[in-house]
Design a protein around this motif. Structure first.
Motif, PDB file in Angstrom:
ATOM      1  N   GLU A   1       2.544  -4.431 -13.559  1.00 57.88           N
ATOM      2  CA  GLU A   1       3.292  -4.577 -14.840  1.00 57.88           C
ATOM      3  C   GLU A   1       4.453  -4.239 -14.832  1.00 57.88           C
ATOM      4  N   THR A   2       5.179  -3.423 -13.990  1.00 50.91           N
ATOM      5  CA  THR A   2       6.726  -3.292 -13.799  1.00 50.91           C
ATOM      6  C   THR A   2       7.361  -3.895 -12.577  1.00 50.91           C
ATOM      7  N   ASP A   3       6.971  -4.771 -12.091  1.00 52.46           N
ATOM      8  CA  ASP A   3       7.477  -5.381 -11.145  1.00 52.46           C
ATOM      9  C   ASP A   3       7.802  -4.402  -9.660  1.00 52.46           C
ATOM     10  N   GLY A   4       7.114  -3.675  -9.499  1.00 44.19           N
ATOM     11  CA  GLY A   4       7.287  -2.738  -8.541  1.00 44.19           C
ATOM     12  C   GLY A   4       8.321  -1.747  -8.547  1.00 44.19           C
ATOM     13  N   ASP A   5       8.679  -1.259  -9.794  1.00 45.15           N
ATOM     14  CA  ASP A   5       9.642  -0.187 -10.043  1.00 45.15           C
ATOM     15  C   ASP A   5       9.077   1.028 -10.338  1.00 45.15           C
ATOM     16  N   ILE A   6       9.366   1.995  -9.441  1.00 47.59           N
ATOM     17  CA  ILE A   6       8.609   3.122  -9.548  1.00 47.59           C
ATOM     18  C   ILE A   6       8.808   4.058 -10.921  1.00 47.59           C
ATOM     19  N   ASN A   7       9.999   4.503 -11.230  1.00 46.95           N
ATOM     20  CA  ASN A   7      10.296   5.039 -12.209  1.00 46.95           C
ATOM     21  C   ASN A   7       9.758   4.349 -13.508  1.00 46.95           C
ATOM     22  N   ALA A   8       9.850   3.087 -13.708  1.00 44.22           N
ATOM     23  CA  ALA A   8       9.314   2.157 -14.953  1.00 44.22           C
ATOM     24  C   ALA A   8       7.565   2.409 -14.845  1.00 44.22           C
TER      25      ALA A   8
ATOM     26  N   GLY B   1      -5.077   7.618 -10.157  1.00 43.95           N
ATOM     27  CA  GLY B   1      -5.868   7.065  -9.236  1.00 43.95           C
ATOM     28  C   GLY B   1      -5.021   5.832  -8.735  1.00 43.95           C
ATOM     29  N   MET B   2      -5.597   5.227  -7.493  1.00 53.24           N
ATOM     30  CA  MET B   2      -5.035   4.225  -6.635  1.00 53.24           C
ATOM     31  C   MET B   2      -4.788   2.861  -7.699  1.00 53.24           C
ATOM     32  N   MET B   3      -5.917   2.377  -8.023  1.00 55.37           N
ATOM     33  CA  MET B   3      -6.202   1.122  -8.809  1.00 55.37           C
ATOM     34  C   MET B   3      -5.388   1.128 -10.024  1.00 55.37           C
ATOM     35  N   ASP B   4      -5.098   2.244 -10.792  1.00 52.36           N
ATOM     36  CA  ASP B   4      -4.076   2.359 -12.080  1.00 52.36           C
ATOM     37  C   ASP B   4      -2.668   2.376 -11.565  1.00 52.36           C
ATOM     38  N   CYS B   5      -2.415   3.070 -10.443  1.00 55.42           N
ATOM     39  CA  CYS B   5      -1.050   3.034  -9.938  1.00 55.42           C
ATOM     40  C   CYS B   5      -0.650   1.496  -9.515  1.00 55.42           C
ATOM     41  N   LYS B   6      -1.525   0.725  -8.902  1.00 53.02           N
ATOM     42  CA  LYS B   6      -1.514  -0.725  -8.494  1.00 53.02           C
ATOM     43  C   LYS B   6      -1.315  -1.518  -9.568  1.00 53.02           C
ATOM     44  N   LYS B   7      -2.068  -1.209 -10.860  1.00 56.11           N
ATOM     45  CA  LYS B   7      -1.864  -1.901 -12.052  1.00 56.11           C
ATOM     46  C   LYS B   7      -0.343  -1.769 -12.678  1.00 56.11           C
ATOM     47  N   ALA B   8      -0.009  -0.615 -12.512  1.00 59.69           N
ATOM     48  CA  ALA B   8       1.378   0.072 -13.213  1.00 59.69           C
ATOM     49  C   ALA B   8       2.458  -0.627 -12.441  1.00 59.69           C
ATOM     50  N   LEU B   9       2.497  -0.807 -11.061  1.00 61.01           N
ATOM     51  CA  LEU B   9       3.454  -1.465 -10.559  1.00 61.01           C
ATOM     52  C   LEU B   9       3.398  -2.867 -10.663  1.00 61.01           C
TER      53      LEU B   9
ATOM     54  N   ALA C   1       0.748  -1.085   0.072  1.00 61.29           N
ATOM     55  CA  ALA C   1       0.066   0.079  -0.064  1.00 61.29           C
ATOM     56  C   ALA C   1       0.918   1.136   0.010  1.00 61.29           C
ATOM     57  N   ALA C   2       1.968   1.303   0.640  1.00 62.84           N
ATOM     58  CA  ALA C   2       2.891   2.451   0.715  1.00 62.84           C
ATOM     59  C   ALA C   2       3.594   2.510  -0.694  1.00 62.84           C
ATOM     60  N   LEU C   3       3.885   1.605  -1.510  1.00 62.97           N
ATOM     61  CA  LEU C   3       4.124   1.858  -2.533  1.00 62.97           C
ATOM     62  C   LEU C   3       3.233   2.188  -3.538  1.00 62.97           C
ATOM     63  N   VAL C   4       2.324   1.884  -3.301  1.00 66.36           N
ATOM     64  CA  VAL C   4       1.027   2.539  -4.494  1.00 66.36           C
ATOM     65  C   VAL C   4       0.696   3.876  -4.104  1.00 66.36           C
ATOM     66  N   LYS C   5       0.865   4.342  -2.634  1.00 67.82           N
ATOM     67  CA  LYS C   5       0.673   5.469  -2.276  1.00 67.82           C
ATOM     68  C   LYS C   5       1.548   6.635  -2.715  1.00 67.82           C
ATOM     69  N   GLU C   6       2.945   6.039  -2.560  1.00 63.75           N
ATOM     70  CA  GLU C   6       4.289   6.729  -3.281  1.00 63.75           C
ATOM     71  C   GLU C   6       3.983   7.094  -4.815  1.00 63.75           C
ATOM     72  N   LEU C   7       3.636   6.122  -5.646  1.00 66.48           N
ATOM     73  CA  LEU C   7       3.285   6.421  -6.876  1.00 66.48           C
ATOM     74  C   LEU C   7       2.047   7.324  -7.249  1.00 66.48           C
ATOM     75  N   ARG C   8       1.266   7.164  -6.441  1.00 67.05           N
ATOM     76  CA  ARG C   8       0.052   8.085  -6.657  1.00 67.05           C
ATOM     77  C   ARG C   8       0.366   9.440  -6.332  1.00 67.05           C
TER      78      ARG C   8
END
Length: 310
Positions: free
Chosen positions: A29-36, A19-27, A6-13
């Protein structure tokens, strides 16, 4: 597969405004890499956060020092980190930052600065003693220098807490035989512009090819997502890349104090006014905490609640 917390999703948001769901999906898809993940969101047309990607908070100060040397000048900028903003307001910490910036005029690497003599000891000794006195971990994180043989190195410090100390430090090298006071006035204006716009390069020839290719890849993927015809994508992306270069190259940027004039035009107009050729030789922009990851913990309300329960 990395754990998507949740903290990683919050940071990306917070970085992307998506939105949170799109951020979660992005993470995912990129194995948790914020920049990617930010690039993935941009390719999907969901985020315009590339310019905000590195705005990660860290505390301390940016310090600037300048030295005249014959017809020219040299300057240094350093990042001196501490754990809290409170320490950045401490006079001992500020005095150390000033002294270290002066030492950096003669050194271009952090290790060399730390090993350099200062007040009968070394810079590292000074920092170690400060840690013991103030009680916080601190270190010199970055050093950059700029010099010109004839002309000035103008500087600007944004969010200054004292002379030459603040949150963003900018140096601008100006090669010219014109009056130094006039050159410094021009340089300060350009430095303020750089603080605001964060250009990636001085001119098109010095723009990192990797930055262009990264942008090209994102724009190509975005065009595909938008369903653009394959035979048109290259032309569309080429136009967008040309626009991107104008946005991130200093000399091509519209001057923030007069958007009808580019930085290139500002320099040319000033040269004509002063009757002497003027060349921008380089710049340095250093923002406090760029790229430093801070641990994510409970927010203040949660911390108070947990203390109450105890």
């Amino acid at each position: 597969m990395a754990e998507i917390t949740a903290a990683l999703v919050k940071e990306l948001r917070e970085k992307s405004g998506v939105g949170m769901m799109d951020c979660k999906k992005a993470l995912q898809e990129t194995d948790g890499d914020i920049n990617a993940a930010i690039d993935w969101l941009r390719a999907k047309g969901l985020s315009k956060a590339a310019k905000k990607a590195d705005r990660v908070a860290a505390e301390g100060l940016i310090a600037v020092a300048t030295r005249h040397q014959g017809a020219g000048e040299s300057a240094a900028v350093i990042e001196f980190n501490a754990e809290t903003d409170f320490v950045a307001r401490n006079e001992l910490f500020q005095d150390a930052a000033h002294k270290i910036a002066i030492v950096a005029l003669d050194h271009t690497e952090v290790d060399a600065v730390n090993a350099a003599p200062l007040d009968g000891a070394t810079v590292q000794d000074l920092v170690t003693n400060l840690v013991a006195t103030i009680g916080e971990n601190m270190h010199v994180r970055r050093v950059a220098t700029l010099s010109v043989g004839e002309g000035v190195v103008a500087s600007y410090v944004h969010n200054a807490v004292a002379t030459n100390l603040g949150k963003i430090g900018v140096l601008v090298g100006i090669q010219s035989a014109a009056d130094h006071a006039k050159l410094r006035e021009l340089g300060r204006k350009i430095a303020m512009h750089i603080a605001a716009t964060s250009p990636l390069s001085l001119d098109e020839s010095s723009l990192d090819p990797a930055a262009i290719e990264k942008e090209r890849a994102v724009l190509t993927e975005k065009a595909k997502e938008e369903g653009r015809p394959d035979n048109m994508i290259e032309k569309i992306v080429s136009g967008q890349i040309a626009k991107f270069q104008k946005e991130v190259v200093l000399t091509k940027q519209p001057f923030v104090m007069n958007p009808d004039q580019t930085i290139e035009q500002l320099v040319a107009d000033t040269a004509k006014e002063l009757g002497s050729a003027i060349t921008l030789t380089g710049f340095v922009r250093m923002g406090l905490g760029e790229g430093v990851e801070k641990p994510v913990g409970p927010d203040f309300a949660e911390e108070v609640a947990s203390m109450t329960k105890a």
